[in-house]
Enzyme design. Structure first.
Site, short mmCIF file in Angstrom:
data_model
loop_
_atom_site.label_atom_id
_atom_site.label_comp_id
_atom_site.label_asym_id
_atom_site.label_seq_id
_atom_site.Cartn_x
_atom_site.Cartn_y
_atom_site.Cartn_z
N HIS A 32 0.93 5.14 1.08
CA HIS A 32 0.28 6.17 1.90
C HIS A 32 0.39 7.49 1.13
CE1 HIS A 32 0.42 3.94 5.88
NE2 HIS A 32 1.36 3.29 5.22
N HIS A 66 0.83 -1.20 0.00
CA HIS A 66 0.00 0.00 0.00
C HIS A 66 0.87 1.24 0.00
CE1 HIS A 66 0.63 -1.49 4.09
NE2 HIS A 66 0.66 -0.22 4.50
P1 5GP Z 1 1.54 0.27 7.41
O1 5GP Z 1 1.81 0.48 8.87
O2 5GP Z 1 1.47 -1.20 7.07
O3 5GP Z 1 2.45 1.02 6.50
O4 5GP Z 1 0.12 0.90 7.14
C1 5GP Z 1 -1.07 0.24 7.36
C2 5GP Z 1 -2.11 1.30 7.46
O5 5GP Z 1 -3.37 0.68 7.38
C3 5GP Z 1 -2.07 2.07 8.78
O6 5GP Z 1 -1.82 3.44 8.52
C4 5GP Z 1 -3.43 1.82 9.38
O7 5GP Z 1 -3.95 2.94 10.04
C5 5GP Z 1 -4.26 1.41 8.19
N1 5GP Z 1 -5.37 0.53 8.52
C6 5GP Z 1 -5.29 -0.58 9.25
N2 5GP Z 1 -6.51 -1.16 9.37
C7 5GP Z 1 -7.36 -0.37 8.67
C8 5GP Z 1 -8.76 -0.46 8.44
O8 5GP Z 1 -9.47 -1.36 8.87
N3 5GP Z 1 -9.32 0.54 7.68
C9 5GP Z 1 -8.55 1.55 7.15
N4 5GP Z 1 -9.20 2.47 6.41
N5 5GP Z 1 -7.23 1.66 7.38
C10 5GP Z 1 -6.64 0.70 8.13
#
Ligand code: 5GP
Length: 185
Positions: A173, A171
């Site tokens: 951001h 993903h």
């Molecule tokens: P990472 O930490 O893997 O780079 O980012 C994962 C992102 O997914 C985090 O910023 C977190 O807030 C987001 N996230 C996790 N669970 C959910 C969810 O159920 N819904 C949404 N919209 N975002 C989520």
């Protein structure tokens, strides 16, 4: 910090994410293992119930990383299937962009491939992924345009536990809407 044992009343590892969601949504005082409700993979085995992880991003990221290559579904599969609601900013046949549940800026949108195809993280990219990687970045630009932040925005990919990746479905951001600092910390 209050540590909640996830073993109590949990009969299946697949219940853990929904349990965390319920705790998160039903109480502002109860926090899951980290700052978001979805840091654990859906195929988390029962033995991890005994892990009393600290309530921080790093510990949760390490737990998530341990199961990164299991091939199991993540919370994003449920968002793609619309089983879990999200605020969709952009969608086409290949990608989905939706607001992050825990925004770090006024605009914080996640852009994901609808088909993971082994892209649990950018570090797993192979030549066959070139098209979707380009498509994801172009979708990030569309998101910035739709959100009115084309004059200044940041695209971030957290790769692996050292970068605090918590969901193992690639993903991007897309962050903006305020003055972003550098270095990012
Ligand atoms: P990472 O930490 O893997 O780079 O980012 C994962 C992102 O997914 C985090 O910023 C977190 O807030 C987001 N996230 C996790 N669970 C959910 C969810 O159920 N819904 C949404 N919209 N975002 C989520």
């Amino acid at each position: 910090m209050v540590v909640i044992s996830l073993c109590n009343g949990v009969h299946s590892s697949r219940q853990i994410p929904s349990l965390i969601h319920n705790l998160w949504r039903n109480s502002s005082k109860i926090r899951p293992l980290a700052t978001t409700p979805t840091l654990l993979p859906l195929n988390l085995p029962r033995r991890l119930c005994s892990v009393h992880a600290k309530s921080d991003e790093e510990a949760a990221a390490k737990v998530a990383a341990a199961y990164a290559d299991s091939g199991g579904p993540t919370i994003f599969d449920k968002i793609i299937s619309k089983e879990i609601p999200s605020t969709i900013i952009y969608e086409d046949e290949k990608v989905l962009a939706f607001r992050d549940i825990n925004p770090q800026a006024p605009v914080h949108v996640l852009v994901i491939p609808k088909l993971r195809d082994g892209l649990t993280q950018l570090g797993k990219a192979e030549p066959r992924h070139e098209d979707i990687l380009g498509h994801l970045f172009y979708a990030a630009k569309i998101v910035a345009e739709k959100e009115g932040i084309l004059d200044g925005f940041r695209v971030v990919i957290n790769n692996g536990p050292t970068a605090c990746q918590s969901v193992y479905h690639l993903h991007l951001h897309v962050l903006g809407g305020r003055q972003l600092k550098w270095p990012p910390g």
